[in-house]
Design an enzyme around this catalytic site. Sequence first.
Site, PDB file in Angstrom:
ATOM      1  N   LYS A  62      -0.090  26.335  51.975  1.00 24.06           N
ATOM      2  CA  LYS A  62      -0.047  26.849  50.600  1.00 24.06           C
ATOM      3  C   LYS A  62       1.393  27.137  50.191  1.00 24.06           C
ATOM      4  CE  LYS A  62      -2.223  30.563  47.854  1.00 24.06           C
ATOM      5  NZ  LYS A  62      -3.177  31.713  47.944  1.00 24.06           N
ATOM      6  N   SER A  92      -6.816  31.775  45.010  1.00 22.60           N
ATOM      7  CA  SER A  92      -5.650  31.002  44.597  1.00 22.60           C
ATOM      8  C   SER A  92      -5.263  29.901  45.579  1.00 22.60           C
ATOM      9  CB  SER A  92      -4.453  31.939  44.409  1.00 22.60           C
ATOM     10  OG  SER A  92      -4.137  32.599  45.623  1.00 22.60           O
ATOM     11  N   SER A 105      -8.849  34.882  47.993  1.00 22.97           N
ATOM     12  CA  SER A 105      -8.220  33.582  47.746  1.00 22.97           C
ATOM     13  C   SER A 105      -8.398  32.552  48.846  1.00 22.97           C
ATOM     14  CB  SER A 105      -6.729  33.767  47.460  1.00 22.97           C
ATOM     15  OG  SER A 105      -6.539  34.382  46.212  1.00 22.97           O
TER      16      SER A 105
END
Length: 398
Positions: free
Chosen positions: A34, A111, A135
Amino acid sequence: MVKDDPFRCFVPYPDAAVKNAASGPLAGLTLAVKDLFDVKGYPTGAGSPTVLAQSGIKAKTAPIVKALLDAGASFVGKTHTDELAFSMTGKNAHFGSPINPAAPDRITGGSSSGSMAAVAGRLADIALGSDTGGSVRGPASFGGLFGIRPTHGRLSLKRVWPLAASLDTPGWFARDGKTFARVGDVLFGKDATVLPETPRLLLAQDMFAEALPDAENALRNVVQRAMPLLGQPATVKVARDLDALYWAFRWVQGREAWQADGALIERFGLPLGPGVAERFVFSKSVTEADHAKAEKVRKAFRAKLAKLLGSDGVLILPTMPDIAPLSSAGEAEFEDFRNRALRLLCLSGLSGFPQVTIPAAQREEAPLGLSLIGPKGSDKSLVHFAVKFERAARIRIA
């Protein structure tokens, strides 16, 4: 690096060589990361054009990424995140939105949107994400994956873009239990609390009631399928006042998010995307009195959950209230779903206890996850029990 990206998982940075060990317990596995985690040779954009513009090329790699590389995993790219990691949809107004490989007409969740899509789409075997308010857990549920929010503070967040310090955790995704557990064996040392091989199971009756009826029924069926091998769970009520927990979580997250990003937002007048902008307005409005009240609620709940779980208990609950919303839904529908989801997700966040979500069910041909929360510091044994639970739930008894 991945060249063909049909699910729009990866940030299109120029390739840079990232060293990994030639052998090790994760050798042969590909790793996506990420774009909150620093990787040497790459910028860190945090889903924000302004953060990306300020980043520069990083000279060092985040320790948790390095641990996976040193164990033999090979890096294949950095993945998209919602803006400043403060969303749950996977939609980014500046860089676009990954596609959910498991349900292309539905959102990925966020996210950690790109990391989920990379693993669900078989473009990476494992992927790092972060989990503050859900997330990793939410996208894993939406993508039919294993995912984890570890005990808060157990794994390093050095050289990782923050959102809310007392809630932020790293986490990861995998398609199958064996791979999921291999990562846990690398990242976790010895558990402070080691679960027994067959823990004392507790079914969170009030949390199941938070799921939509069809989702609740599907997940209860999963629990029933696991019972012949793992035993009958006791039914418990976890929250005396779920509204109080919800607001405590939002006040803590909001105040800390503004502390992390407020100065940047105001200095540059950041043009934040839908939903994210409104959440930061709320975050700025959280008062010291709100935060103090939230901390009292958090302390009391943490003690209550610790007593309920003891050293041998595992709580069973839905990961999310339902399958992923349709991508075509409006912002109001996304926000309503987010608020419903936070009522489930806030338990692990407020307590700091580990939560694993397993790919458990489907509804309308879209995945739906079931979660297990263990005692503080039980992460490694919780991961292995979650794999066992998922296998037990797949066995059909004639």
